[in-house]
Design an enzyme around this catalytic site. Sequence first.
Site, PDB file in Angstrom:
ATOM      1  CG  PHE A 134      -1.633   1.290   1.444  1.00  0.00           C
ATOM      2  CD1 PHE A 134      -2.752   1.582   0.679  1.00  0.00           C
ATOM      3  CD2 PHE A 134      -1.214   2.221   2.387  1.00  0.00           C
ATOM      4  CE1 PHE A 134      -3.440   2.787   0.850  1.00  0.00           C
ATOM      5  CE2 PHE A 134      -1.888   3.418   2.564  1.00  0.00           C
ATOM      6  CZ  PHE A 134      -3.005   3.705   1.792  1.00  0.00           C
ATOM      7  N   GLY A 142       4.316  13.071   4.099  1.00  0.00           N
ATOM      8  CA  GLY A 142       4.258  12.045   5.136  1.00  0.00           C
ATOM      9  C   GLY A 142       2.991  12.188   5.949  1.00  0.00           C
ATOM     10  NE  ARG A 254      -4.375   6.452  13.040  1.00  0.00           N
ATOM     11  CZ  ARG A 254      -4.818   7.644  12.705  1.00  0.00           C
ATOM     12  NH1 ARG A 254      -5.917   8.116  13.253  1.00  0.00           N
ATOM     13  NH2 ARG A 254      -4.168   8.375  11.843  1.00  0.00           N
ATOM     14  CD  GLN A 290      13.666  -2.687  48.322  1.00  0.00           C
ATOM     15  OE1 GLN A 290      13.989  -1.510  48.277  1.00  0.00           O
ATOM     16  NE2 GLN A 290      13.272  -3.272  49.437  1.00  0.00           N
ATOM     17  CD  GLU A 374      -1.421   1.788  10.000  1.00  0.00           C
ATOM     18  OE1 GLU A 374      -2.479   2.449   9.919  1.00  0.00           O
ATOM     19  OE2 GLU A 374      -1.169   0.817   9.284  1.00  0.00           O
TER      20      GLU A 374
HETATM   21  C1  LIG Z   1       8.572   1.044   9.163  1.00  0.00           C
HETATM   22  C2  LIG Z   1       7.672   1.929   8.368  1.00  0.00           C
HETATM   23  C3  LIG Z   1       6.776   1.368   7.469  1.00  0.00           C
HETATM   24  C4  LIG Z   1       5.955   2.198   6.704  1.00  0.00           C
HETATM   25  N1  LIG Z   1       5.132   1.624   5.772  1.00  0.00           N
HETATM   26  C5  LIG Z   1       4.408   2.418   4.951  1.00  0.00           C
HETATM   27  C6  LIG Z   1       3.613   1.838   3.915  1.00  0.00           C
HETATM   28  O1  LIG Z   1       3.539   0.612   3.762  1.00  0.00           O
HETATM   29  N2  LIG Z   1       2.935   2.663   3.094  1.00  0.00           N
HETATM   30  C7  LIG Z   1       2.975   4.023   3.231  1.00  0.00           C
HETATM   31  O2  LIG Z   1       2.340   4.706   2.444  1.00  0.00           O
HETATM   32  N3  LIG Z   1       3.749   4.604   4.197  1.00  0.00           N
HETATM   33  C8  LIG Z   1       4.459   3.837   5.051  1.00  0.00           C
HETATM   34  N4  LIG Z   1       5.248   4.411   6.032  1.00  0.00           N
HETATM   35  C9  LIG Z   1       5.352   5.849   6.104  1.00  0.00           C
HETATM   36  C10 LIG Z   1       4.610   6.446   7.290  1.00  0.00           C
HETATM   37  O3  LIG Z   1       3.239   6.420   7.067  1.00  0.00           O
HETATM   38  C11 LIG Z   1       5.170   7.851   7.497  1.00  0.00           C
HETATM   39  O4  LIG Z   1       6.493   7.699   7.950  1.00  0.00           O
HETATM   40  C12 LIG Z   1       4.346   8.662   8.486  1.00  0.00           C
HETATM   41  O5  LIG Z   1       3.117   9.021   7.928  1.00  0.00           O
HETATM   42  C13 LIG Z   1       5.080   9.929   8.924  1.00  0.00           C
HETATM   43  O6  LIG Z   1       5.557  10.639   7.830  1.00  0.00           O
HETATM   44  P1  LIG Z   1       7.098  11.106   7.779  1.00  0.00           P
HETATM   45  O7  LIG Z   1       7.937   9.945   8.173  1.00  0.00           O
HETATM   46  O8  LIG Z   1       7.329  11.720   6.450  1.00  0.00           O
HETATM   47  O9  LIG Z   1       7.250  12.173   8.926  1.00  0.00           O
HETATM   48  P2  LIG Z   1       6.805  13.722   8.867  1.00  0.00           P
HETATM   49  O10 LIG Z   1       5.370  13.823   8.503  1.00  0.00           O
HETATM   50  O11 LIG Z   1       7.791  14.494   8.094  1.00  0.00           O
HETATM   51  O12 LIG Z   1       6.943  14.104  10.408  1.00  0.00           O
HETATM   52  C14 LIG Z   1       8.201  14.358  11.017  1.00  0.00           C
HETATM   53  C15 LIG Z   1       7.936  14.784  12.457  1.00  0.00           C
HETATM   54  O13 LIG Z   1       7.117  15.968  12.473  1.00  0.00           O
HETATM   55  C16 LIG Z   1       5.947  15.743  13.227  1.00  0.00           C
HETATM   56  N5  LIG Z   1       4.839  16.490  12.639  1.00  0.00           N
HETATM   57  C17 LIG Z   1       4.435  16.513  11.337  1.00  0.00           C
HETATM   58  N6  LIG Z   1       3.373  17.309  11.195  1.00  0.00           N
HETATM   59  C18 LIG Z   1       3.072  17.777  12.432  1.00  0.00           C
HETATM   60  C19 LIG Z   1       2.062  18.630  12.958  1.00  0.00           C
HETATM   61  N7  LIG Z   1       1.123  19.157  12.187  1.00  0.00           N
HETATM   62  N8  LIG Z   1       2.087  18.898  14.287  1.00  0.00           N
HETATM   63  C20 LIG Z   1       3.018  18.344  15.096  1.00  0.00           C
HETATM   64  N9  LIG Z   1       3.992  17.534  14.668  1.00  0.00           N
HETATM   65  C21 LIG Z   1       4.013  17.251  13.353  1.00  0.00           C
HETATM   66  C22 LIG Z   1       5.728  14.243  13.175  1.00  0.00           C
HETATM   67  O14 LIG Z   1       4.932  13.777  14.268  1.00  0.00           O
HETATM   68  C23 LIG Z   1       7.151  13.730  13.240  1.00  0.00           C
HETATM   69  O15 LIG Z   1       7.588  13.723  14.587  1.00  0.00           O
HETATM   70  C24 LIG Z   1       6.040   3.608   6.847  1.00  0.00           C
HETATM   71  C25 LIG Z   1       6.926   4.158   7.780  1.00  0.00           C
HETATM   72  C26 LIG Z   1       7.727   3.333   8.541  1.00  0.00           C
HETATM   73  C27 LIG Z   1       8.679   3.948   9.521  1.00  0.00           C
END
Ligand SMILES: Cc1cc2nc3c(=O)[nH]c(=O)nc-3n(C[C@H](O)[C@H](O)[C@H](O)COP(=O)(O)OP(=O)(O)OC[C@H]3O[C@@H](n4cnc5c(N)ncnc54)[C@H](O)[C@@H]3O)c2cc1C
Length: 395
Positions: A134, A142, A254, A290, A374
């Site tokens: 997916f 992201g 989730r 402990q 997720e």
């Molecule tokens: C092991 C793994 C498997 C995955 N598998 C899939 C998959 O099969 N398919 C798929 O489509 N995706 C997949 N993903 C991607 C995943 O859905 C994204 O990593 C996730 O949505 C977060 O996006 P990002 O990593 O780009 O972080 P970003 O969105 O760039 O976020 C970076 C940081 O900023 C914070 N942040 C962002 N916006 C805000 C806001 N408005 N307020 C406060 N904080 C914020 C976030 O919480 C995070 O701490 C996977 C990720 C991992 C790690």
Amino acid sequence: MTVGRTDPQAGPAHWAELDQDCVGLVRRARRYLDEIAPLIPAADRDGTLPVEVIPGLLDVGFVRGAIGVGDGGLGLSHLQTALLMEEAGRGWASLRTTANILTLVAELLSAAGSEEQKQRFLRPLLAGERMGWFAITEPEAGSDAASLTTLADRLPTGSYRLTGRKAYITNASYGDFGVVLATVDPGLGARGITAFLVEQETPGVRVVARRQLSVRAASCCDVVLNGVVIPAGNVLGDVGRGLSLAMRAVNAGRLNVSAGCTGIAQAALEAASSHAVSRTQFGKPIAGFQLVQQLIADIAVQTHAARQVYQAAARLLDRGGDARVECSMSKYFCSEAANQAATKAVQVLGAAGLMEGNVAERLFRDAREATIPEGTSQMQVLQIGRALLGVSAVR
Ligand SMILES: Cc1cc2nc3c(=O)[nH]c(=O)nc-3n(C[C@H](O)[C@H](O)[C@H](O)COP(=O)(O)OP(=O)(O)OC[C@H]3O[C@@H](n4cnc5c(N)ncnc54)[C@H](O)[C@@H]3O)c2cc1C
């Protein structure tokens, strides 16, 4: 009171609250996961998914359980599918992740697929003959998934041409098709986003697997789509409804992560407890100190609380509730709890817990992933905040 040790006949103390169907289900899943556990060290070291274990996972109820009988599934309850995910988290988090993605793909096909799409994709997936992935995330999209830019150009023939790059896609290197979200018109924002079924062998699809810290036996891939032509018959659901389709599956995703995290915490409790009673320092087992008891009691409390939280959300879903907030709370609480539990388990094991091949080391790495996909912990908090206060802190 369900916290306590395992009775060899009845199983772990927390199974006492489950009905016989649920106990039978988790017992079969645990037996299978124990059987394949010897594969973990090499798979984790080499970063390879032993795909031959997947039919067995399906046989004990993973993926099939979440799909209705009419579509070839088992029609299990949310609680039952979540209980399976807890077992997978306890046994091997890479398989929990794998089962989660396969379940998501199956749910999307079941919810929105045409009969022909179900025959081509869903039935073979449930039979263990095809593997799907997916893809919504992109390098620049992201948490803000609606900002994705992968373009689906409609051609005069009615087909679509997909161009873009997806990132962090679980198991794309093992799959043979994917559900790809792309926009038919960037000007429409979220209402342009559409789901497409992409056969992996279609010219222009390139998958690049990347090494990752966590869940190493599941792959994490970039998927490059370079002018990939998709027939109109491969649109999944309605044009422009791809994001809302994906969001329908979000609760289950989730919940699955939450339950899997509880399994990680449970495994951390077991690893820490068995080490504490067998490791001797200062002339007695460290279990008698402990401060070590404090670490283990903390892990037990986190595990117990996480289990209550995810099971409450699952039961609410089973009663027909929307449970969106409860699933967010559950994902937030259980993923953070798994991290705390795994960190404390490493502390109980001392240096041994940091060594490659040690179960605590794997749990520590695998727990770290859980607060990101997720919806990150921060995004769960914002979802909860919006529900409580009626104000979005995002836009
Ligand atoms: C092991 C793994 C498997 C995955 N598998 C899939 C998959 O099969 N398919 C798929 O489509 N995706 C997949 N993903 C991607 C995943 O859905 C994204 O990593 C996730 O949505 C977060 O996006 P990002 O990593 O780009 O972080 P970003 O969105 O760039 O976020 C970076 C940081 O900023 C914070 N942040 C962002 N916006 C805000 C806001 N408005 N307020 C406060 N904080 C914020 C976030 O919480 C995070 O701490 C996977 C990720 C991992 C790690």
